[in-house]
Design a protein around this motif. Structure first.
Motif, PDB file in Angstrom:
ATOM      1  N   ASN A  24       0.858  -1.182   0.000  1.00  6.44           N
ATOM      2  CA  ASN A  24       0.000   0.000   0.000  1.00  6.44           C
ATOM      3  C   ASN A  24       0.893   1.231   0.000  1.00  6.44           C
ATOM      4  N   THR A  25       1.185   1.765  -1.161  1.00  6.92           N
ATOM      5  CA  THR A  25       2.092   2.904  -1.255  1.00  6.92           C
ATOM      6  C   THR A  25       1.375   4.239  -1.099  1.00  6.92           C
ATOM      7  N   SER A  26       0.055   4.235  -1.110  1.00  2.00           N
ATOM      8  CA  SER A  26      -0.671   5.495  -0.957  1.00  2.00           C
ATOM      9  C   SER A  26      -0.822   5.895   0.508  1.00  2.00           C
ATOM     10  N   PHE A  27      -0.855   4.918   1.416  1.00  2.00           N
ATOM     11  CA  PHE A  27      -1.022   5.218   2.841  1.00  2.00           C
ATOM     12  C   PHE A  27       0.250   4.938   3.633  1.00  2.00           C
ATOM     13  N   ILE A  28       0.886   3.812   3.380  1.00  2.00           N
ATOM     14  CA  ILE A  28       2.067   3.401   4.131  1.00  2.00           C
ATOM     15  C   ILE A  28       3.302   4.153   3.642  1.00  2.00           C
ATOM     16  N   GLN A  29       4.094   4.674   4.595  1.00  2.00           N
ATOM     17  CA  GLN A  29       5.347   5.345   4.265  1.00  2.00           C
ATOM     18  C   GLN A  29       6.505   4.365   4.375  1.00  2.00           C
ATOM     19  N   ASN A  30       7.504   4.546   3.524  1.00  4.89           N
ATOM     20  CA  ASN A  30       8.717   3.754   3.652  1.00  4.89           C
ATOM     21  C   ASN A  30       9.538   4.290   4.818  1.00  4.89           C
ATOM     22  N   THR A  31      10.115   3.395   5.633  1.00  3.83           N
ATOM     23  CA  THR A  31      10.909   3.801   6.792  1.00  3.83           C
ATOM     24  C   THR A  31      12.184   2.978   6.851  1.00  3.83           C
ATOM     25  N   SER A  32      13.161   3.501   7.591  1.00  2.85           N
ATOM     26  CA  SER A  32      14.449   2.816   7.730  1.00  2.85           C
ATOM     27  C   SER A  32      14.686   2.368   9.161  1.00  2.85           C
ATOM     28  N   PHE A  33      13.639   2.247   9.961  1.00  2.00           N
ATOM     29  CA  PHE A  33      13.780   1.861  11.359  1.00  2.00           C
ATOM     30  C   PHE A  33      12.587   1.020  11.792  1.00  2.00           C
ATOM     31  N   VAL A  34      12.798   0.250  12.863  1.00  2.00           N
ATOM     32  CA  VAL A  34      11.698  -0.517  13.428  1.00  2.00           C
ATOM     33  C   VAL A  34      11.138   0.243  14.621  1.00  2.00           C
ATOM     34  N   GLY A  35       9.871  -0.018  14.942  1.00  2.00           N
ATOM     35  CA  GLY A  35       9.200   0.707  16.009  1.00  2.00           C
ATOM     36  C   GLY A  35       8.521   1.954  15.488  1.00  2.00           C
ATOM     37  N   ALA A  36       7.761   2.607  16.380  1.00  2.00           N
ATOM     38  CA  ALA A  36       7.023   3.805  15.983  1.00  2.00           C
ATOM     39  C   ALA A  36       7.908   5.034  15.891  1.00  2.00           C
ATOM     40  N   MET A  37       9.100   4.989  16.535  1.00  2.00           N
ATOM     41  CA  MET A  37       9.990   6.145  16.555  1.00  2.00           C
ATOM     42  C   MET A  37      11.394   5.733  16.168  1.00  2.00           C
ATOM     43  N   SER A  38      12.117   6.650  15.551  1.00  2.00           N
ATOM     44  CA  SER A  38      13.442   6.341  15.011  1.00  2.00           C
ATOM     45  C   SER A  38      14.544   6.387  16.052  1.00  2.00           C
ATOM     46  N   GLY A  39      14.322   7.051  17.187  1.00  2.00           N
ATOM     47  CA  GLY A  39      15.360   7.166  18.191  1.00  2.00           C
ATOM     48  C   GLY A  39      14.931   8.052  19.336  1.00  2.00           C
ATOM     49  N   PRO A  40      15.852   8.384  20.254  1.00  2.00           N
ATOM     50  CA  PRO A  40      15.502   9.124  21.463  1.00  2.00           C
ATOM     51  C   PRO A  40      15.095  10.573  21.222  1.00  2.00           C
ATOM     52  N   ASN A  41      15.348  11.109  20.039  1.00  2.00           N
ATOM     53  CA  ASN A  41      15.008  12.502  19.755  1.00  2.00           C
ATOM     54  C   ASN A  41      13.895  12.655  18.721  1.00  2.00           C
ATOM     55  N   ASP A  42      13.246  11.562  18.394  1.00  2.00           N
ATOM     56  CA  ASP A  42      12.146  11.607  17.428  1.00  2.00           C
ATOM     57  C   ASP A  42      10.993  12.407  18.050  1.00  2.00           C
ATOM     58  N   ASN A  43      10.579  13.487  17.383  1.00  2.00           N
ATOM     59  CA  ASN A  43       9.554  14.365  17.946  1.00  2.00           C
ATOM     60  C   ASN A  43       8.191  14.216  17.272  1.00  2.00           C
ATOM     61  N   ALA A  44       7.980  13.108  16.577  1.00  2.00           N
ATOM     62  CA  ALA A  44       6.709  12.926  15.866  1.00  2.00           C
ATOM     63  C   ALA A  44       5.514  12.872  16.804  1.00  2.00           C
ATOM     64  N   PHE A  45       5.739  12.516  18.070  1.00  2.00           N
ATOM     65  CA  PHE A  45       4.647  12.409  19.035  1.00  2.00           C
ATOM     66  C   PHE A  45       4.689  13.531  20.073  1.00  2.00           C
ATOM     67  N   SER A  46       5.467  14.566  19.800  1.00  2.00           N
ATOM     68  CA  SER A  46       5.673  15.637  20.773  1.00  2.00           C
ATOM     69  C   SER A  46       4.526  16.630  20.788  1.00  2.00           C
ATOM     70  N   GLY A  47       4.180  17.088  21.976  1.00  2.00           N
ATOM     71  CA  GLY A  47       3.245  18.204  22.124  1.00  2.00           C
ATOM     72  C   GLY A  47       1.792  17.830  22.073  1.00  2.00           C
ATOM     73  N   TRP A  48       1.363  17.081  21.071  1.00  2.00           N
ATOM     74  CA  TRP A  48      -0.065  16.764  20.939  1.00  2.00           C
ATOM     75  C   TRP A  48      -0.485  15.596  21.821  1.00  2.00           C
ATOM     76  N   THR A  49       0.500  14.903  22.410  1.00  2.00           N
ATOM     77  CA  THR A  49       0.222  13.817  23.339  1.00  2.00           C
ATOM     78  C   THR A  49       0.264  14.330  24.777  1.00  2.00           C
ATOM     79  N   CYS A  50      -0.056  13.473  25.736  1.00  2.00           N
ATOM     80  CA  CYS A  50       0.108  13.805  27.159  1.00  2.00           C
ATOM     81  C   CYS A  50       0.889  12.692  27.836  1.00  2.00           C
ATOM     82  N   ASN A  51       1.510  13.014  28.966  1.00  2.00           N
ATOM     83  CA  ASN A  51       2.440  12.118  29.642  1.00  2.00           C
ATOM     84  C   ASN A  51       1.833  11.471  30.880  1.00  2.00           C
TER      85      ASN A  51
END
Length: 535
Positions: free
Chosen positions: A124-151
Motif C-alpha cells: 500500500n504505497t498510498s497510505f504506508i510510508q517507507n521507513t528505515s527503522f523498526v518501532g514507531a519512533m526512530s530514536g531518542p530525539n524523534d519528535n513525531a509524538f511531541s506536544g499533541w500527546t500527554c504524559n
C-alpha cells in the motif's frame, strides 16, 4: 614503583655529597656498604575485551503461548509452530534483551533490527510510508509524538504535558459568551460551560474561546441514522485547542456518538490539540495517573462492510454497536466517511455496561476509508484504547497509554492498515486478558469480509503483571495479518496465535491462502524486534 618519600631522600643525599665535594670536603665519611630497597608495583594487566554478551536463546514456550479454544484440541497452534512462523520472516530478532527502550523511545538512533520496506511488504504505497527503522519512533530525539500527546507513567513524550493536568482552556470564563447552538451552563472551576444539545440536528462549529469548555451529557448524538442509504448529513466541527468535557454529574453514561451518514471534523494541531476529557479533569488534582472510566468515550458509526450481522439485518449486513442500544453500523460503502479526527486526546474513558459489553476510548463501527484518523491518543481507558468493528478505516500516529484492557482491538471483518502506532500498557491493574493488540473475528472464522490487517512501525510495551500475564500480540479468529518494522516488549510471552476451527493443515489462522475464502494465508512477521520474558 618507588615511593615519593624514598625518591626524595635519595635526591637530597646525592645533592649534599656533591655540594661538600665542591667545597673540598674529600674526607666526608662514606655512608658505608648497604642497599636501598626499591619496591616496584607492576601495572595491572589490561583486561581482554569480552564483547557484547550473547543472551541465551528463548525456548518456544518462553516466546509464545498456545491456547486451546473450547474442546477443539486439534486446532491448537503449538508454541513451536508459532516460533517457526516468526522465524520464517526476514530480519526478525526473537532474543532481544537489555536496556533497549527508555519507556517507548529507543535508547539509540540505531534501529533495533534491520528495517524492511513496508510499502513493498504490505503493498500500500498510498497510505504506508517507507521507513528505515523498526518501532514507531526512530530514536531518542524523534519528535513525531511531541506536544499533541500527554504524559503519564505508562509513557512520556518529548515536550508534552501531564495527562492529569488541567487542559489549557484559558482565562476569562466569567465574561465569555457561549456560541450559537450551545447553551450556557454556568461556571465550573472558573470556566464557562457551554452545553451541547443532546441531538445535534444541524451543522455546529465549536470555536476556541478563552475560558470556555463544551459540556456534553448522556448519549450525545451527531445527526440521526436513516439506515444504510443515507443519514441527516450533519457535521460537528471542532476547532484547534478546544476542550470538550463529559458532564459526570449524574448516573448517565456520557458518550459522544456520530451516527451513520454524519460526520465529526475535529482537527487540532500539534501545538493546540483537541481534548476530550472528564469534568474532574478541570480541577487541579481532580484526576491522577490511575484515573479511568469517568465517561464512555467516542463512537463513530459508518456504512462500510462488516462480517457480523444482527438478526434481520443481512442485506446489507448491519450490526448494533457495542456499549449502547439502538445504534447500528455497517452497509456496503467501503469508501464511506464519518469525518476526520486529527491531533486529538481522549482521556479517562471506558465503561462496562454489562460483562463483555463495554465502551472504550474510541470505537469505530463500520467506518470507511473516507474516515481520517491520525495523531490521536487514547489515555487511561478502563477498557480498550480503541476497538474497531468491521469497516476499512486506516490509522496513523495513534497512541494508546494506560488502557485497562487491550490497546488495539480489531474484529468483525476490519480490513485496513496502521502505521506509527504505540500501545503502552499501565504498569499495574490491567485485566487478565489485556493485550497490546487483540485481533479476531468473534470466532466466526470464515465469515466475509475476513479480518485483514497490516501493522507497520509499531511499538508495543506490555506491562501487565497478572499471573499468567497475557502475551503482547494475540491473533485469533482466522484473521489475516502482517507485522512489519515493530518492537514488542513483554514481561512474559510475546505472541499468542490461536485457531478455533480446523485441524492439521486446515487450521483457520495458519492454513494456506484460499482466495475463495478471502484467506491470505498464515500471518507474517518481518523486521520485528521481540524482547520477551522481561529481558
Amino acid at each position: 614503583m618507588v615511593s615519593f618519600s624514598r625518591r626524595s631522600q635519595i635526591m637530597l643525599a646525592s645533592s649534599a655529597a656533591l655540594f661538600l665535594a665542591s667545597c673540598g670536603a674529600d674526607d666526608v665519611a662514606s655512608p658505608g656498604a648497604g642497599a636501598i630497597d626499591v619496591v616496584i608495583n607492576p601495572p595491572a594487566p589490561t583486561p581482554t575485551p569480552t564483547g557484547t554478551p550473547t543472551p541465551t536463546a528463548l525456548t518456544a514456550a518462553q516466546f509464545a503461548l498456545a491456547t486451546t479454544v473450547g474442546s477443539a484440541s486439534g486446532s491448537v497452534i503449538t508454541v513451536d509452530e508459532q516460533l517457526a512462523l516468526v522465524n520464517k520472516g526476514t530480519n526478525n530478532n526473537v532474543n532481544g534483551f537489555g536496556a533497549t527502550l527508555n519507556g517507548v523511545y529507543p535508547t539509540s538512533g540505531t534501529s533495533l533490527a534491520t528495517a524492511s520496506n513496508p510499502q513493498t511488504v504490505l503493498g500500500n504505497t498510498s497510505f504506508i510510508q517507507n521507513t528505515s527503522f523498526v518501532g514507531a519512533m526512530s530514536g531518542p530525539n524523534d519528535n513525531a509524538f511531541s506536544g499533541w500527546t500527554c504524559n503519564s507513567t505508562a509513557a512520556t513524550f518529548l515536550n508534552s504535558a501531564s495527562c492529569a493536568a488541567v487542559p489549557s482552556i484559558g482565562s476569562g470564563g466569567s465574561a465569555a459568551t457561549c456560541p450559537t447552538g450551545t447553551t450556557d451552563a454556568g461556571l465550573v472551576q472558573g470556566f464557562r460551560a457551554c452545553r451541547l444539545p443532546t441531538t445535534i440536528t444541524t451543522d455546529l462549529t465549536l470555536p476556541k474561546i478563552a475560558g470556555v469548555f463544551y459540556r456534553f451529557s448522556g448519549e450525545t448524538k451527531v445527526g440521526t441514522d436513516n439506515g444504510v442509504t443515507g443519514g441527516t448529513g450533519v457535521t460537528l466541527t471542532i476547532q484547534p485547542g478546544v476542550t470538550l468535557v463529559a458532564d459526570g454529574s449524574d448516573s448517565a453514561v456520557d458518550v459522544l456518538i456520530v451516527n451513520r451518514g454524519n460526520k465529526i471534523n475535529a482537527v487540532g494541531t500539534a501545538d493546540a490539540p483537541i481534548i476530550f476529557t472528564s469534568q474532574q479533569n478541570l480541577k487541579s488534582d481532580g484526576v491522577s495517573d490511575v484515573t479511568q472510566g469517568q465517561w464512555g468515550g467516542i463512537i463513530l458509526l459508518g456504512r462500510a462492510t462488516t462480517a457480523v450481522c444482527a438478526t434481520g439485518f443481512t442485506n446489507p449486513c448491519q450490526q448494533q454497536i457495542e456499549g449502547v442500544s439502538g445504534y447500528y453500523y455497517g452497509g456496503s460503502n467501503d469508501a464511506d466517511s464519518s469525518g476526520t479526527m486529527q491531533y486529538v486526546q481522549i482521556r479517562f474513558t471506558g465503561f462496562e455496561v454489562t460483562p463483555g459489553n463495554e465502551l472504550q476510548g474510541l470505537t469505530l463501527g463500520g467506518t470507511g476509508t473516507g474516515t481520517t484518523i491520525d495523531h490521536v491518543q487514547s489515555h487511561n481507558s478502563s477498557d480498550d484504547g480503541i476497538e474497531i468493528f468491521g469497516g476499512t478505516t486506516n490509522l496513523k500516529y495513534f497512541v494508546v497509554t494506560g488502557a485497562d484492557d487491550d490497546g488495539f482491538d480489531v474484529d468483525n471483518g476490519w480490513r485496513g492498515f496502521m502505521q506509527f502506532i504505540i500501545a503502552a500498557q499501565k504498569v499495574s491493574g490491567a485485566t487478565a486478558d489485556s493485550f497490546a493488540t487483540e485481533i479476531d473475528s468473534n470466532g466466526a472464522e470464515d465469515l466475509t469480509p475476513r479480518t485483514f490487517g497490516r501493522y507497520a512501525n509499531f511499538t508495543f510495551v506490555q506491562q501487565a503483571g497478572t499471573n499468567p500475564a497475557p502475551s503482547a500480540i494475540r491473533l485469533r479468529g482466522g484473521a489475516d495479518f502482517a507485522f512489519v518494522n515493530g518492537i514488542v516488549k513483554s514481561p512474559t510471552t510475546c505472541v499468542n496465535i490461536v485457531a478455533s476451527e480446523g485441524t492439521g493443515d486446515n487450521r483457520t489462522t495458519i492454513r494456506a491462502a484460499d482466495q475463495a475464502k478471502q484467506d491470505a494465508g498464515p500471518p507474517t512477521f518481518n523486521s520485528v524486534y521481540f524482547q520477551c520474558q522481561g529481558r
